[in-house]
Design an enzyme around this catalytic site. Structure first.
Site, short mmCIF file in Angstrom:
data_model
loop_
_atom_site.label_atom_id
_atom_site.label_comp_id
_atom_site.label_asym_id
_atom_site.label_seq_id
_atom_site.Cartn_x
_atom_site.Cartn_y
_atom_site.Cartn_z
N GLY A 188 2.50 -49.55 16.35
CA GLY A 188 1.48 -50.36 17.01
C GLY A 188 0.13 -49.70 16.97
CG HIS A 227 1.53 -44.61 22.87
ND1 HIS A 227 1.72 -43.24 22.81
CD2 HIS A 227 0.60 -44.90 21.92
CE1 HIS A 227 0.92 -42.73 21.88
NE2 HIS A 227 0.23 -43.72 21.33
CD GLU A 228 -0.32 -48.29 20.39
OE1 GLU A 228 -1.55 -48.19 20.49
OE2 GLU A 228 0.35 -47.57 19.62
CB VAL A 252 -6.36 -35.65 30.67
CG1 VAL A 252 -5.51 -35.52 31.91
CG2 VAL A 252 -6.84 -37.08 30.50
CD GLN A 258 2.08 -31.91 22.98
OE1 GLN A 258 2.16 -32.04 24.20
NE2 GLN A 258 2.63 -32.78 22.15
CB ALA A 259 0.18 -27.46 18.21
CG ASP A 291 10.67 -46.56 23.26
OD1 ASP A 291 9.70 -45.99 22.70
OD2 ASP A 291 10.79 -47.80 23.30
ZN LIG Z 1 -1.29 -43.72 20.06
#
Ligand SMILES: [Zn+2]
Length: 388
Positions: A188, A227-228, A252, A258-259, A291
């Site tokens: 998406g 997520h989207e 944030v 995080q890599a 998920d």
């Molecule tokens: Zn994304």
């Protein structure tokens, strides 16, 4: 033998799950207006993140949703059921309220960072013309796939479905297959706030939308939409989209550096960028895990979404009542600076609040038009060669 046109969702090296950053970069290249709006939106988000600016809204905000199902009549399964769509809405309402059952799997070191974002979603009950609707449109299309590059699912002229006004509705397109600019199959993509209204919303492939029906493991628990819509409310990927360099940020503070993206369903902890002992927050909705492996937003992410809802998407704070079902349990309206009405306060209070949000909506539009005229003046000044 591999076929570049076949979905390959198992090999991380050639896998990209989300096309949002690609669309973002395209819009930055295409549009100075988008660049300027993004700068304003990011500045506002920073002020909320560093708490130099407080959150005004109270109570639960309900966002009206229209789902545009674009399907090939040759394959009836693509015309997904109302049940599958409602399942997706129910999942969103759990995930954005931290009432998802799997929130109990958040590692103990981070349980105090789990946020109830106070956002819910409902299929719209009236269309833009004021007619009753179930909040779903269905458009037959013979296209085999749609692309992030053309945004072709978002217009009837290109084989998709036209959006409803993006100030009043969250537009969600669901179609059979999606590809990014280099032909990879993706799950998406979303358009960040600040982009063109005619393409505003999120797009999700039907194999990862909702539960049941066309949804397929490991993307069959509705988290692609979570997520989207996180992106649509201005959240970045948790690894900062820096291709593993540890230099990028999701802007944030309470998500660890995080890599790179995390795939599948790994054990805790996963260390990168010297972020031990707890490591990556790969169970965050803004990572790329399966998920079943993602189940939280943080307070910092919630603040960033509030900055968006009190800025670029403030129209939803004043969303017209017509877009929502008539009989709503309170609270139905979140208003800046006002407490959501309790049941006992009755209809009079709700009417008063609706007038108040209408007033705020007009104020916001006025401020936008003043900004536009300032921008136009600056542009014309810039066009005049300076003396010397
Ligand atoms: Zn994304």
């Amino acid at each position: 033998m591999t076929d570049a046109n076949q979905p390959n969702l198992t090999n991380p090296r050639i896998r990209e799950l989300c096309g949002t950053m690609e669309v973002h970069r395209r819009l930055l290249n295409e549009s100075i207006t988008y660049q300027e709006r993004r700068a304003l939106i990011d500045n506002r988000a920073l002020a909320y993140e560093h708490e130099t600016r407080g959150i005004a809204r109270r109570g639960v905000l309900i966002i009206p949703v229209v789902v545009h199902v674009v399907h090939n009549p040759a394959d009836p399964s693509q015309d997904i059921s109302v049940t599958q769509i409602q399942n997706q809405i129910d999942i969103l309402n759990q995930d954005f309220r931290a009432s998802n059952p799997d929130v109990t799997q958040v590692p103990a070191v981070w349980t105090d960072r789990v946020a109830d974002c106070n956002i819910e979603f409902q299929l719209a009950s009236q269309d833009p013309d004021g007619n009753p609707t179930e909040g779903i449109t269905r458009t037959p299309s013979t296209l085999q796939f749609f692309t992030t590059e053309l945004d072709d699912v978002k217009s009837s002229a290109t084989g998709g479905a036209d959006p409803w006004p993006s100030d009043d509705y969250l537009n969600v397109w669901v179609c059979n297959e999606l590809r990014d600019a280099i032909g990879r199959v993706i799950l998406g993509y979303a358009q960040f706030p600040g982009g063109p209204p005619t393409t505003d919303g999120v797009v999700i492939a039907n194999f990862c939308f909702g539960t049941g029906g066309t949804a397929q493991p490991p993307f069959d628990l509705g988290r692609t939409a979570t997520h989207e819509i996180g992106h649509w409310l201005d959240l970045r990927h948790i690894w900062g989209d820096d291709r593993g360099s540890c230099s990028g940020s999701d802007l944030v503070d309470d998500t660890p550096n995080q890599a790179d993206a995390t795939f599948n369903n790994p054990p805790f902890p996963q260390i990168s960028c010297n972020n031990g002992p707890n490591g990556n927050m790969f169970m965050n909705y803004m990572d790329y895990t399966d998920d079943a492996a993602m189940f939280m937003f943080t307070h910092g992410q919630s603040r960033r979404m509030d900055a968006c809802l009190e800025g670029a998407r403030a129209s939803f704070l004043a969303a017209p009542a017509f877009a929502l079902p008539a009989a709503q349990p309170t609270p139905t309206v979140a208003t800046p600076g006002a407490i959501a009405p309790s049941q006992a306060q009755g209809d009079g209070e709700i009417v008063r609040l609706r007038h108040e949000v209408e007033r705020l909506r007009r104020d916001y539009q006025r401020a936008e038009s003043i900004l536009d005229s300032i921008r136009a003046t600056l542009d014309s000044d810039a066009a005049i060669p300076s003396g010397g």
